[in-house]
Every structure is written in structure tokens, then in C-alpha cells.
Design an enzyme around this catalytic site. Structure first.
Site, mmCIF file in Angstrom:
data_model
loop_
_atom_site.group_PDB
_atom_site.id
_atom_site.type_symbol
_atom_site.label_atom_id
_atom_site.label_comp_id
_atom_site.label_asym_id
_atom_site.label_seq_id
_atom_site.Cartn_x
_atom_site.Cartn_y
_atom_site.Cartn_z
ATOM 1 N N HIS A 1 0.826 -1.206 0.000
ATOM 2 C CA HIS A 1 0.000 0.000 0.000
ATOM 3 C C HIS A 1 0.860 1.257 0.000
ATOM 4 O O HIS A 1 1.947 1.267 0.566
ATOM 5 C CB HIS A 1 -0.944 -0.001 1.206
ATOM 6 C CG HIS A 1 -2.123 -0.884 1.000
ATOM 7 N ND1 HIS A 1 -3.347 -0.418 0.608
ATOM 8 C CD2 HIS A 1 -2.246 -2.214 1.076
ATOM 9 C CE1 HIS A 1 -4.179 -1.433 0.465
ATOM 10 N NE2 HIS A 1 -3.525 -2.535 0.742
ATOM 11 N N PHE B 1 0.816 3.395 6.931
ATOM 12 C CA PHE B 1 -0.502 3.595 7.533
ATOM 13 C C PHE B 1 -1.566 3.338 6.467
ATOM 14 O O PHE B 1 -1.493 3.884 5.362
ATOM 15 C CB PHE B 1 -0.622 5.030 8.042
ATOM 16 C CG PHE B 1 -1.969 5.388 8.598
ATOM 17 C CD1 PHE B 1 -2.385 4.906 9.820
ATOM 18 C CD2 PHE B 1 -2.816 6.228 7.888
ATOM 19 C CE1 PHE B 1 -3.627 5.253 10.337
ATOM 20 C CE2 PHE B 1 -4.058 6.583 8.392
ATOM 21 C CZ PHE B 1 -4.462 6.091 9.626
ATOM 22 N N ALA C 1 -9.044 3.160 5.005
ATOM 23 C CA ALA C 1 -10.046 3.183 3.929
ATOM 24 C C ALA C 1 -10.665 4.579 3.937
ATOM 25 O O ALA C 1 -11.553 4.865 4.725
ATOM 26 C CB ALA C 1 -11.094 2.098 4.151
#
Length: 175
Positions: free
Chosen positions: A78, A129, A132
Site C-alpha cells: 500500500h 498507515f 479506507a
């Protein structure tokens, strides 16, 4: 009556796809982690998975059943939120999600705080971190960031996996 285009679930349900088509269509749902779609397909795709919620739950079960090293790789796939947005290798979905939350419009002070928190968080937990962001604004995200950076590693690992599942479900619902 509004005329809306049918979703991918209506035009070609997951259960009707060959493995390559399934992975091509759903492999991006978990950021840079097509292994989730591959493993799910190997387990078997039935018509019971032809809704976004059922498919999201099945994909989450694949992740939850993975070894911690695979989960950690998933988390590390991510991008940072905001701080290094311009430099990150963002997927189209991540870019759209972050822009939707206004993370591309941070003030200099917000950007500095996000950058500081990103660095502190990654040093403490070993992954970026994850939040959503859909339905939240910069202030909400920054507040969650400041709260979660204080978590213990196990609690935060579990929270991050939960956020990844939420992102995946939202992406599937958007199809």
C-alpha cells in the site's frame, strides 16, 4: 426510472470467469496483490460468490488464512497517505480514493504532519498507515492517524488488515 449501466457482477459474474480473466478482473482489489485472487480461484469459485459482499468476504478469508509474512507483504504493497502522494507508485484506485478524500489538496502544515506521521508509523510498524479513506476527509484521516500511531504492533497489524479488507470491499462494491 434511471438508466444505469450494469455492473461487472451483472454482465460477467465471477463464477463464469476462467482463472486468467478472474485474476485480471479482481487481482487489483487487494493493492498490488493478485495472489489473493489466485488463491481464491484455486479454492473454487461458485455462484455463491457472484455478489460484491460474498466475493469480498471470500477474498478476506484468503487473506485472513495467509501466513503473517504474506499479510505483511500485502500491507507493504500500500502507498503512503498524502505525505509522499506525488512520489508514490499509486494504482488508479488508490489515486482516486486519496483524491476523493482531498489528500491531494493538503496545506503545507497538513502535508508536513502527514509526512512526519508516515515516517514515524512506518518506523514503528514496518508498513505504511492504511486507512479506507472513502467517506472521510483529511481531518478525519489525520485524527485516526494520530490515534493509531500509538497502538501496539499487534493491534495495529490487525487494524491495518481490517482497513485493507474495507478498501477491498468498497472497491468491489464500486464495480
Amino acid at each position: 426510472m434511471t438508466n444505469t449501466a450494469p455492473s461487472l457482477f451483472e454482465t460477467r459474474p465471477p463464477s463464469t470467469l476462467a482463472e486468467s480473466a478472474f485474476v485480471s478482473r479482481y487481482g487489483w482489489v487487494y493493492e498490488h496483490s493478485p495472489w489473493v485472487a489466485h488463491k481464491l480461484y484455486e479454492r473454487g469459485i461458485s455462484s455463491a460468490l457472484d455478489t460484491p459482499t460474498a466475493l469480498a468476504d471470500a477474498m478476506a478469508a484468503v487473506v485472513n488464512g495467509a501466513v503473517d509474512a504474506d499479510k505483511l507483504s500485502l500491507l507493504r504493497a500500500h502507498p503512503d497517505l498524502a505525505g509522499k502522494l506525488a512520489l508514490a507508485d499509486l494504482t488508479a484506485s488508490s489515486q482516486s480514493e486519496q483524491k476523493g478524500a482531498g489528500l491531494d489538496q493538503c496545506s503545507a502544515d497538513e502535508l508536513a504532519r502527514f509526512t512526519e506521521l508516515n515516517d514515524t508509523y512506518k518506523q514503528k510498524f514496518g508498513f505504511p498507515f492504511i486507512f479506507a479513506v472513502k467517506g472521510f476527509d483529511r481531518a478525519d484521516i489525520l485524527s485516526a492517524f494520530e490515534r493509531r500511531v500509538k497502538n501496539d504492533p499487534e493491534a495495529e497489524f490487525n487494524e491495518a488488515i481490517g482497513q485493507v479488507h474495507r478498501i477491498a470491499k468498497l472497491r468491489l462494491e464500486d464495480l
